[in-house]
Design an enzyme around this catalytic site. Structure first.
Site, PDB file in Angstrom:
ATOM      1  N   CYS A  69      12.098   8.313   3.692  1.00 33.33           N
ATOM      2  CA  CYS A  69      11.006   7.594   4.361  1.00 33.33           C
ATOM      3  C   CYS A  69      10.076   7.090   3.278  1.00 33.33           C
ATOM      4  O   CYS A  69      10.522   6.631   2.236  1.00 33.33           O
ATOM      5  CB  CYS A  69      10.303   8.521   5.347  1.00 33.33           C
ATOM      6  SG  CYS A  69       9.625  10.028   4.592  1.00 33.33           S
ATOM      7  N   ARG A  74       8.560  -2.378   6.991  1.00 24.95           N
ATOM      8  CA  ARG A  74       8.519  -1.847   5.625  1.00 24.95           C
ATOM      9  C   ARG A  74       9.922  -1.839   5.028  1.00 24.95           C
ATOM     10  O   ARG A  74      10.102  -2.156   3.846  1.00 24.95           O
ATOM     11  CB  ARG A  74       7.907  -0.440   5.613  1.00 24.95           C
ATOM     12  CG  ARG A  74       6.447  -0.403   6.010  1.00 24.95           C
ATOM     13  CD  ARG A  74       5.863   0.997   5.918  1.00 24.95           C
ATOM     14  NE  ARG A  74       5.759   1.448   4.542  1.00 24.95           N
ATOM     15  CZ  ARG A  74       5.444   2.695   4.189  1.00 24.95           C
ATOM     16  NH1 ARG A  74       5.255   3.618   5.120  1.00 24.95           N
ATOM     17  NH2 ARG A  74       5.340   3.027   2.929  1.00 24.95           N
TER      18      ARG A  74
END
Length: 286
Positions: free
Chosen positions: A241, A183
């Site tokens: 995050c 990611r």
């Protein structure tokens, strides 16, 4: 802050629960649900709690009590502090009584509760290392009768980053990206608008802070890991995050290592929602 003040073993928790000053015990079972993000069913932590929990634990709903509704500030924006305080008091949280938080073992949800309580002024909050799977005692299906607590949130002046502060820290200090490497690199993005990372951020998946049993690595190993990622003794450190949940777990890992860090609570879900913000892709932080 060191490991003994931020995490607790199941053995020590069992001992404290039978003592004269048992901690308030919060069950925050939750997990990231790609199915929910796509409009499908979500993991039901309350049902898991009802099926069996550590005796005396009170269930806390991450989506409703540890976050506001998703929106421009991200998928898990900070909760309204008045509502958060009321939820914590309903759970029996008081300023003068220790709190222990656990989840299903991943540690992310428990860390979110830990971070929120610490950031808003509670002096004694720990996470059960390894979560519920580490507990060897009996489980209960009884919902405890909990006396109202007295905790009143009072946010600290430090420890929280907004988007601009996170971008600045990526240039002047160390900004760690707690998401999975793919990611960060922008190879996949199952939830947010676009993949990639904040320019200058360093890839540091929080899953690498724990061993196969879900417990944190020893403090010395964590310090070595963060040093290899560029965290010097005098470095200012921040973490983000996807939505401020797994990032809290990274902040907790840093605390185990004795390293203070701030959390960008909006995280990638807030950052990437604004097309005007820059996005970096690939393994290079820049």
């Amino acid at each position: 802050m060191d490991a003994m003040t931020v995490i607790i073993t199941a053995t020590d928790l069992a001992h404290e629960l039978t003592g004269d000053r048992p901690p308030v015990l919060l069950d925050v079972r939750w997990q990231l649900s790609v199915a929910k993000a796509a409009g499908g069913p979500a993991f039901d932590g309350r049902a898991e709690y009802a099926a069996g929990h550590i005796p005396g634990a009170v269930f806390v709903d991450l989506d409703r009590e540890l976050a506001s509704a998703p929106g421009a500030r991200g998928r898990h924006p900070l909760p309204d502090l008045a509502e958060f305080g009321a939820a914590m008091r309903r759970a029996g949280v008081s300023a003068g009584r220790p709190v222990v938080v656990y989840d299903g073992g991943q540690g992310w949800a428990a860390a979110r509760a830990w971070w929120l309580l610490r950031w808003t002024g509670h002096p004694d909050v720990r996470v059960l290392d390894g979560g519920l799977p580490s507990w060897e005692g009996e489980l209960s299906t009884r919902v405890p009768e909990t006396a109202e607590g007295d905790f009143r949130p009072a946010p600290a002046a430090t420890g929280l980053l907004d988007a601009d502060a996170a971008a600045a820290l990526a240039r002047t200090g160390v900004l760690l990206d707690a998401r999975a490497g793919e990611r960060y690199r922008g190879e996949v993005e199952p939830i947010d608008r676009v993949g990639g990372h904040i320019p200058g951020a360093v890839s540091a998946p929080t899953t690498e802070n724990v061993g196969p049993d879900g417990r944190f690595l020893p403090a010395a190993e964590l310090r070595d890991r963060f040093k290899a990622l560029g965290v010097a003794s005098d470095a200012e450190v921040g973490v983000y995050c996807g939505s401020g949940v797994s990032g809290a777990h990274q902040v907790l890992a840093l605390a185990v290592a004795g390293i203070p860090a701030a959390l960008y609570a909006g995280s990638w879900s807030e950052w990437s929602a604004d097309p005007s913000r820059p996005v970096a892709v690939g393994a290079d932080p820049q």
